[in-house]
Design an enzyme around this catalytic site. Sequence first.
Site, PDB file in Angstrom:
ATOM      1  N   VAL A 159       0.838  -1.200   0.000  1.00 52.93           N
ATOM      2  CA  VAL A 159       0.000   0.000   0.000  1.00 52.93           C
ATOM      3  C   VAL A 159       0.875   1.252   0.000  1.00 52.93           C
ATOM      4  CG1 VAL A 159      -1.853   1.234   1.163  1.00 52.93           C
ATOM      5  CG2 VAL A 159      -1.827  -1.257   1.186  1.00 52.93           C
ATOM      6  N   ASP A 160       1.948   1.241   0.764  1.00 51.66           N
ATOM      7  CA  ASP A 160       2.871   2.370   0.758  1.00 51.66           C
ATOM      8  C   ASP A 160       3.469   2.578  -0.631  1.00 51.66           C
ATOM      9  OD1 ASP A 160       2.776   3.433   3.355  1.00 51.66           O
ATOM     10  OD2 ASP A 160       4.109   1.888   4.125  1.00 51.66           O
ATOM     11  N   VAL A 161       3.840   1.491  -1.286  1.00 47.70           N
ATOM     12  CA  VAL A 161       4.411   1.597  -2.627  1.00 47.70           C
ATOM     13  C   VAL A 161       3.387   2.178  -3.599  1.00 47.70           C
ATOM     14  CG1 VAL A 161       5.337   0.278  -4.569  1.00 47.70           C
ATOM     15  CG2 VAL A 161       6.060  -0.261  -2.239  1.00 47.70           C
ATOM     16  N   GLY A 204       2.968   5.811  -2.970  1.00 45.96           N
ATOM     17  CA  GLY A 204       4.115   6.533  -3.495  1.00 45.96           C
ATOM     18  C   GLY A 204       4.032   6.725  -5.001  1.00 45.96           C
TER      19      GLY A 204
END
Length: 371
Positions: free
Chosen positions: A168-170, A173
């Site tokens: 999810v962070d990727v 980003g």
Amino acid sequence: MTAALDNLKILDFSRVLAGPFATMLLADLGATVTKVERPGVGDDTRAWGPPHDADGVATYFDAVNRNKDSVVLDLGVPDDLARARALAAGADVVVENFRPGVMEGLGLSGPQLCAERPALIYCSITGFGSGDGAALPGYDLLIQALGGLMSITGAAGGEPQKVGVALVDVLAGLFAGVGILAALHHRERTGEGQLVEVNLLSSLLAALVNQGSAFTAGGVVPQRMGNAHPSIAPYELLATGDGELVLAVGNDRQFAALCHVVEDPELAADPRFATNADRVAHRAPLRAELEARLAHRSAPAWAAELTAARVPAGVVNDVGAAFALAASLGLDPIVELPREDGSPVAVTRNPIGLSATPPTYRTAPPRLPPA
């Protein structure tokens, strides 16, 4: 060689993964990124080990911080805060992922800085947006759970599973990077900056793609199916005489070729399996029929023969084997960058190919400067 984002200056207040990933991608494309870190500890991921590289740096930090400069500032100290404001005044883009309200209290929020400099592009990355979810903590595992991803990941009837990377962070980003580039394009035409807002929950929901539209357009709540696909068959792992074979059969031609390779072309004419819809409706007997025919050879042997027949097939590589595969295909997945003392650190290559302005690899992830 001129880089695509030459002369672009980015001030990066973000920590951990989503924001640093976005700014690293822009740095790879030529932007000058100044990373703001806390005295003594820096970015949280500097302490997220093991594993560590040969120089003792946490490999988590290495993953998303190449091509950046670092400056240590204590935003609670007036002189350091004034320096931060001076850096922001010279930046084209500011990126931050503090809790909503933190930057406002420092006089560094998007509305505050954009009011002073209308051409500024200001990107905020939050967990749940700046409205009713502003106070909720935005950790990847939590978003995977609350955002439905864990509910469709794992074996049918088993416990929910997270994805093996902070996906999810990727995704957030990547969305942040696209938003910043869109804002830059708008500024080129109009001279106007703007606020770019990305939150982890919305990023995940957008990335659910067919599983999301199954609910929004079809009223279906997807469930865990292990390695099977809700809409395609056979599209999963199958047992062989030795190891598991990955099959990703997306059309009837591929299925007919699969049946030919397993020496039962009549299987493709079976009314239970004649079309993809038929195969999805009869996935259990289809799996049994295929595994019975795959039992006399190993997964690598089947994968080689099926690939030669243009049937998408393979084996489950570990991470090392995955990098080796990419290298064998000429993709050069690893680049080495020298640190200040000359020692190299190996990082993963940026996957974007540009014929005129390709990504560049200039500096290793920075050491934490002294306070």
